[in-house]
Design an enzyme around this catalytic site. Structure first.
Site, PDB file in Angstrom:
ATOM      1  N   PRO A 294       0.778  -1.242   0.000  1.00 29.62           N
ATOM      2  CA  PRO A 294       0.000   0.000   0.000  1.00 29.62           C
ATOM      3  C   PRO A 294       0.812   1.297   0.000  1.00 29.62           C
ATOM      4  O   PRO A 294       0.237   2.376  -0.120  1.00 29.62           O
ATOM      5  CB  PRO A 294      -0.826  -0.104   1.288  1.00 29.62           C
ATOM      6  CG  PRO A 294      -0.041  -1.012   2.169  1.00 29.62           C
ATOM      7  CD  PRO A 294       0.662  -1.976   1.277  1.00 29.62           C
ATOM      8  N   TYR A 385       3.227   9.126  -8.493  1.00 28.77           N
ATOM      9  CA  TYR A 385       2.245   9.226  -7.415  1.00 28.77           C
ATOM     10  C   TYR A 385       0.888   9.725  -7.926  1.00 28.77           C
ATOM     11  O   TYR A 385      -0.155   9.176  -7.582  1.00 28.77           O
ATOM     12  CB  TYR A 385       2.770  10.137  -6.293  1.00 28.77           C
ATOM     13  CG  TYR A 385       2.058   9.885  -4.980  1.00 28.77           C
ATOM     14  CD1 TYR A 385       2.499   8.905  -4.109  1.00 28.77           C
ATOM     15  CD2 TYR A 385       0.919  10.621  -4.640  1.00 28.77           C
ATOM     16  CE1 TYR A 385       1.834   8.642  -2.927  1.00 28.77           C
ATOM     17  CE2 TYR A 385       0.244  10.363  -3.455  1.00 28.77           C
ATOM     18  CZ  TYR A 385       0.708   9.373  -2.599  1.00 28.77           C
ATOM     19  OH  TYR A 385       0.037   9.112  -1.430  1.00 28.77           O
TER      20      TYR A 385
HETATM   21  C1  PHB Z   1      -4.879   5.793   3.296  1.00 27.69           C
HETATM   22  O1  PHB Z   1      -5.519   4.795   3.659  1.00 27.69           O
HETATM   23  O2  PHB Z   1      -5.281   6.928   3.537  1.00 27.69           O
HETATM   24  C2  PHB Z   1      -3.599   5.596   2.569  1.00 27.69           C
HETATM   25  C3  PHB Z   1      -3.098   4.312   2.384  1.00 27.69           C
HETATM   26  C4  PHB Z   1      -1.894   4.152   1.713  1.00 27.69           C
HETATM   27  C5  PHB Z   1      -1.211   5.263   1.246  1.00 27.69           C
HETATM   28  C6  PHB Z   1      -1.724   6.519   1.432  1.00 27.69           C
HETATM   29  C7  PHB Z   1      -2.925   6.699   2.098  1.00 27.69           C
HETATM   30  O3  PHB Z   1      -0.025   5.104   0.624  1.00 27.69           O
END
Ligand code: PHB
Ligand code: APR
Length: 391
Positions: A294, A385
């Site tokens: 993630p 990104y």
């Molecule tokens: C989020 O859940 O807000 C989130 C998860 C992973 C990321 C950025 C934000 O890289």
């Protein structure tokens, strides 16, 4: 036994399946969506929350951007923190004005379910025993049980949007080559009733491990801590979570807002790709075909990009009989998938505590310093990104 027929049979009502169904509807193509969980479950599963520029645009163009535009929060930058300093990467400045939108995946799913049901289009929850067959013979069938009755859904094409643990990828496993990497760490994520401590996301490198400050709304913080994959949540009372978050994100003149923790959970980290993403009349999309850790916030965005390509190819096929878009579906998707795989892997290995070897940490810090001081390096991070343009 009830026999049904549609053009596209979609397994899974996550972002991939629901977005595909909606894009097909806009193109005048019929579909049936089959989901094995309850609506309640699907609408309350907490997942990531960063929409790439192109993902938000696609949802708007598809007519499901109203609440997204009202409640979503546009961000023009993110920060990287290391060595007790926080450095902003001005995403929009570096990418000709492109931005990200903070809007929970759960909210995207709710919006898509609402529009589908409002239109009176088929979306069945709590289906059981889904199996797929006939995709090699141009006669795809999805068999399932719903409300204690056996059903067979004949269709032109099956879309396997049933996530990593679904049944569609295993059904073509023999024809697939898979690529995989597991990471020796996980994320402990919390949703807290606390105003975000930072307006923008902060990705933090710290000797104790990675931490991430994110948010869902002006009143809700979403925060993550690197932990062990087998971490026992009982060992993490609220006090310990806040203490560790504070330690990893500490900065002079800044403090972390705390509040009641509404949700908490541990998410494993894995990179996975199955190639090709299709066989005969069966097409895989989203987590069914690939997983990213993630750290780059790419999972949802990849799922939506896949189905945009698939919807486009199906539209062309139905309108003109031209199958070439369907033939190259996997190839087109995999280019973006592998870019996101690399970006997610790179962000993950740059930001987490990956070993006890100080050499690794020195390399990470050098990389972070470069990314936050070199215009070229910052631009490459920013471009990845905010996301590539959707084909
Ligand atoms: C989020 O859940 O807000 C989130 C998860 C992973 C990321 C950025 C934000 O890289
Ligand atoms: N039959 C019907 N539905 C199924 C089956 C099955 N056998 N197996 C799984 N499903 C459903 C799941 O319950 C889920 O609702 O398929 C759906 C798949 O949705 P997601 O897991 O959300 O996957 P996807 O739509 O590809 O979206 C990818 O989700 O996991 C996150 O980080 C990931 O953000 C990314 C996004």
């Amino acid at each position: 036994m009830r026999r049904l027929r549609t053009q596209v049979g979609i397994v899974g009502a996550g972002p991939a399946g629901l977005t595909l169904a909606h894009l097909l509807h806009r193109a005048g193509i019929e579909s049936v969506v089959l989901e094995d969980r309850t609506r309640e479950y699907v609408e309350h599963r907490i997942r990531a929350g960063v929409l790439e520029h192109g993902t938000a645009e696609l949802l708007r163009d598809a007519g499901v951007g109203e609440r997204l535009d009202r409640e979503g929060i546009v961000h023009h930058g993110i920060s990287m923190q290391f060595d007790g300093e926080r450095h902003r990467i001005p995403l929009s400045e570096l990418t000709d004005g492109r931005a990200i939108v903070i809007y929970g995946q759960t909210e995207v799913v709710k919006d898509l379910i609402a529009v589908r049901l409002q239109l009176g289009l088929p979306l069945l929850f709590e289906v059981e025993g889904v199996t797929v067959r006939g995709f090699d013979e141009d006669a795809p069938v999805i068999a399932f049980r719903h409300e204690d009755e056996e059903h067979e859904l004949s269709c032109d094409v099956i879309a396997g949007c049933d996530g990593f643990h679904g049944v569609c990828r295993p059904a073509i496993a023999a024809a697939l080559r898979t690529f995989e990497r597991e990471y020796p760490f996980a994320w402990l994520g919390i949703l807290a009733e606390a105003p975000p401590s930072s307006e923008e996301l902060v990705y933090t490198h710290h000797a104790h491990g990675f931490a991430l400050l994110s948010l869902r709304s002006p009143h809700l913080s979403r925060l993550y801590l690197q932990c062990r994959p087998d971490e026992d949540l009982d060992e993490w009372p609220e006090k310990r979570i806040w203490k560790e978050l504070q330690a990893r994100t500490a900065l002079e003149g800044w403090s972390l807002n705390t509040g009641p923790i509404l949700e908490q959970g541990v998410t494993g980290m894995r990179s996975f790709v199955a190639e090709p993403m299709q066989r005969g009349r069966l097409f895989l999309a989203g987590d069914a075909a690939h997983i990213v850790p993630p750290t780059g916030a790419k999972g949802l965005n990849l799922a939506i990009a896949d189905v945009a390509v698939l919807a486009h190819a199906l539209d062309r096929w139905y309108r003109t009989g031209d199958e070439s878009g369907l033939g190259s579906y996997s190839e087109i998707c995999l280019r973006r998938v592998w870019r996101a795989e690399h970006f997610s892997y790179w962000m993950t290995t740059m930001l987490h505590r990956i070993s006890d070897d100080p050499f690794d940490q020195k390399l990470q810090l050098s990389q972070l310093r470069w990314v936050t001081t070199s215009d070229a390096a910052a631009r490459s991070l920013a471009e990845n990104y905010v996301g590539l343009r959707i084909a």
